[in-house]
Design an enzyme around this catalytic site. Sequence first.
Site, PDB file in Angstrom:
ATOM      1  N   ASP A  97      -7.743   9.255 -13.214  1.00  0.00           N
ATOM      2  CA  ASP A  97      -9.159   9.030 -12.875  1.00  0.00           C
ATOM      3  C   ASP A  97     -10.139   9.775 -13.776  1.00  0.00           C
ATOM      4  O   ASP A  97     -11.184  10.218 -13.338  1.00  0.00           O
ATOM      5  CB  ASP A  97      -9.424   9.407 -11.395  1.00  0.00           C
ATOM      6  CG  ASP A  97      -8.418   8.722 -10.486  1.00  0.00           C
ATOM      7  OD1 ASP A  97      -8.217   7.521 -10.655  1.00  0.00           O
ATOM      8  OD2 ASP A  97      -7.815   9.405  -9.637  1.00  0.00           O
TER       9      ASP A  97
ATOM     10  N   ALA B 165      -2.210   2.633  -9.975  1.00  0.00           N
ATOM     11  CA  ALA B 165      -3.333   2.970 -10.848  1.00  0.00           C
ATOM     12  C   ALA B 165      -4.546   2.110 -10.527  1.00  0.00           C
ATOM     13  O   ALA B 165      -4.406   0.986 -10.062  1.00  0.00           O
ATOM     14  CB  ALA B 165      -2.932   2.735 -12.304  1.00  0.00           C
TER      15      ALA B 165
ATOM     16  N   HIS C 187      -8.073   1.239 -12.674  1.00  0.00           N
ATOM     17  CA  HIS C 187      -8.941   1.471 -13.826  1.00  0.00           C
ATOM     18  C   HIS C 187     -10.270   0.768 -13.592  1.00  0.00           C
ATOM     19  O   HIS C 187     -10.328  -0.448 -13.480  1.00  0.00           O
ATOM     20  CB  HIS C 187      -8.281   0.956 -15.109  1.00  0.00           C
ATOM     21  CG  HIS C 187      -7.119   1.794 -15.534  1.00  0.00           C
ATOM     22  ND1 HIS C 187      -6.395   1.564 -16.675  1.00  0.00           N
ATOM     23  CD2 HIS C 187      -6.563   2.887 -14.965  1.00  0.00           C
ATOM     24  CE1 HIS C 187      -5.447   2.479 -16.784  1.00  0.00           C
ATOM     25  NE2 HIS C 187      -5.527   3.293 -15.754  1.00  0.00           N
TER      26      HIS C 187
HETATM   27  P1  IMP Z   1       2.485   7.306  -6.218  1.00  0.00           P
HETATM   28  O1  IMP Z   1       2.309   7.157  -7.684  1.00  0.00           O
HETATM   29  O2  IMP Z   1       1.807   6.220  -5.424  1.00  0.00           O
HETATM   30  O3  IMP Z   1       3.915   7.506  -5.835  1.00  0.00           O
HETATM   31  O4  IMP Z   1       1.733   8.648  -5.776  1.00  0.00           O
HETATM   32  C1  IMP Z   1       2.178   9.943  -6.192  1.00  0.00           C
HETATM   33  C2  IMP Z   1       0.983  10.849  -6.478  1.00  0.00           C
HETATM   34  O5  IMP Z   1       0.256  10.365  -7.604  1.00  0.00           O
HETATM   35  C3  IMP Z   1      -0.057  10.922  -5.332  1.00  0.00           C
HETATM   36  O6  IMP Z   1      -0.620  12.218  -5.360  1.00  0.00           O
HETATM   37  C4  IMP Z   1      -1.103   9.891  -5.755  1.00  0.00           C
HETATM   38  O7  IMP Z   1      -2.366  10.143  -5.179  1.00  0.00           O
HETATM   39  C5  IMP Z   1      -1.107  10.104  -7.254  1.00  0.00           C
HETATM   40  N1  IMP Z   1      -1.544   8.924  -8.027  1.00  0.00           N
HETATM   41  C6  IMP Z   1      -0.823   7.814  -8.305  1.00  0.00           C
HETATM   42  N2  IMP Z   1      -1.534   6.975  -9.070  1.00  0.00           N
HETATM   43  C7  IMP Z   1      -2.728   7.563  -9.298  1.00  0.00           C
HETATM   44  C8  IMP Z   1      -3.884   7.204 -10.052  1.00  0.00           C
HETATM   45  O8  IMP Z   1      -3.945   6.159 -10.713  1.00  0.00           O
HETATM   46  N3  IMP Z   1      -4.914   8.088 -10.040  1.00  0.00           N
HETATM   47  C9  IMP Z   1      -4.856   9.258  -9.374  1.00  0.00           C
HETATM   48  N4  IMP Z   1      -3.796   9.659  -8.658  1.00  0.00           N
HETATM   49  C10 IMP Z   1      -2.745   8.813  -8.623  1.00  0.00           C
HETATM   50 MG    MG Z   2      -7.934   5.552 -11.366  1.00  0.00          MG
END
Ligand code: IMP
Ligand code: MG
Length: 337
Positions: free
Chosen positions: A21, A49, A51
Site C-alpha cells: 500500500d 493485493a 492496486h
Molecule cells: P494474506 O496475504 O491474505 O495471506 O495475508 C497475510 C498478511 O499480509 C496480512 O497481514 C494481510 O493484511 C497482509 N497483506 C496481504 N496482501 C496485502 C496487500 O496487498 N497490502 C497490504 N497488506 C497485505
Molecule cells: Mg494495496
Amino acid sequence: MYRRGGSVIQADIIVDLQYGDCAKGKVAHHLCKKEQYTHVLRYNGGCNAGHTIYHEGVKFVTHHIPAGIFFGIPSIIGLGCVVDPEKFLLEIEMLERGGIRTAGKIFIARNTHVILPSHKGEDDPEDIIGTTKSGNGPAYRDKYARIGKRAFEVPELSPYVVDLYEMFHSGGDMYVLCEGAQGFGLDIDWGDYPYVTSSHCTSASALLNGIPWKSVRKVWGVAKIYETYVGHKKFEPDDPVFVKIREVGEEFGSTTGRSRQCNWLNMDFLCRAIAVNGVTHVVLSKMDVLREVGRWELYDGGVARVFLTETSMKKYIRERLHISPRKIFFSEHKDSI
Ligand code: IMP
Ligand code: MG
C-alpha cells in the site's frame, strides 16, 4: 540488458519497501505512461493485493491485472502469482465497464497456481495473522505440497494462458515492467514471520518469472513517508497523531476495507529493504499527509527523531539513503508523480 541471438530483453522492477500500500499502482501507472514498455508483468501475490489507480480521473482498484492494461500494453499475471478465476474474470468486466479495452491484452502464465473456492474457507481459520481471507496462503500451500491446480487446467482461463518462455524468449526486443505486490515487511522470508504473506515480495521474485538477471535496468523502491500495516500484530503506538494520519491518508484497505495501523517511517528498515532489493530509484509517497497533520518524525537507530520542517526531514532522508538525490522522488497522495 540481456542479449540472445538477435533479441534484447530489458526490465524495470517496482518493489514495495514496507508493508504494501505504498503507491506501487500509481508508480506503475506513471511509468507505463512515460516509458515504452512492451509488457507489464505482475510477479507475485494474488487477489489479496489491491492496486489503486486513477486513470484519466477515474478510480480503479485492480487485484490481479497489472497497470499496463490502462495503456493497451500486454499485461501478464506471472507464474509467481496465484489467481482466483472468478475474481480475475470479474476484474476484466470491471475494466471493460470503465472503458478499458482488454481483448487480447491480458495473459496468465500457464503454470500460475489457482485459488480454488475451497482455499478461501481455509484461510487463517484462527485469524492469528489477519489475512485478507482471499485464499492466497492455502493456494501457495498446495503449490508447494505439489497438489495445486494450474491455470492451464482451468477451462475458463484457457483463452488467457501463455508460456512465459515463449513470451519473453522467442525473439524480438522486450522491455518489461515487473510490478510486485505486498511488500518487504510482508515477504515470506524477510518479513516478520508469521505476520507475512505467502509469496516472495522482493525484486528477486520478478526474476523467477523468466526475466534474466542481466536484463534488469532500474529497481524502483516505493515507500510511504510514514508506515502502515494491516494485520493482527500490534503496530501502531498509542498517540492520537496516528488516528489523524489514518484519516488524512485514507488508510483503509483497498481489498478488505480494514483500517491500516500507522507508525512513523523506520529508516533502518527502509535501508535494509533498499539493500536487499538492490533499489536504484526511490519514491517516498504521501508527503502531503504529514504536511496536513503538521508533524515530521521518523525512527532511526531505534530512536525517534523530530524535525521542525518538511525540508529538514527530506534533507535527512536524502543524506541517509546512499542513493543519488536525483534518484529519490517525493510524491503526494493527491497527485500523480
Ligand atoms: P494474506 O496475504 O491474505 O495471506 O495475508 C497475510 C498478511 O499480509 C496480512 O497481514 C494481510 O493484511 C497482509 N497483506 C496481504 N496482501 C496485502 C496487500 O496487498 N497490502 C497490504 N497488506 C497485505
Ligand atoms: Mg494495496
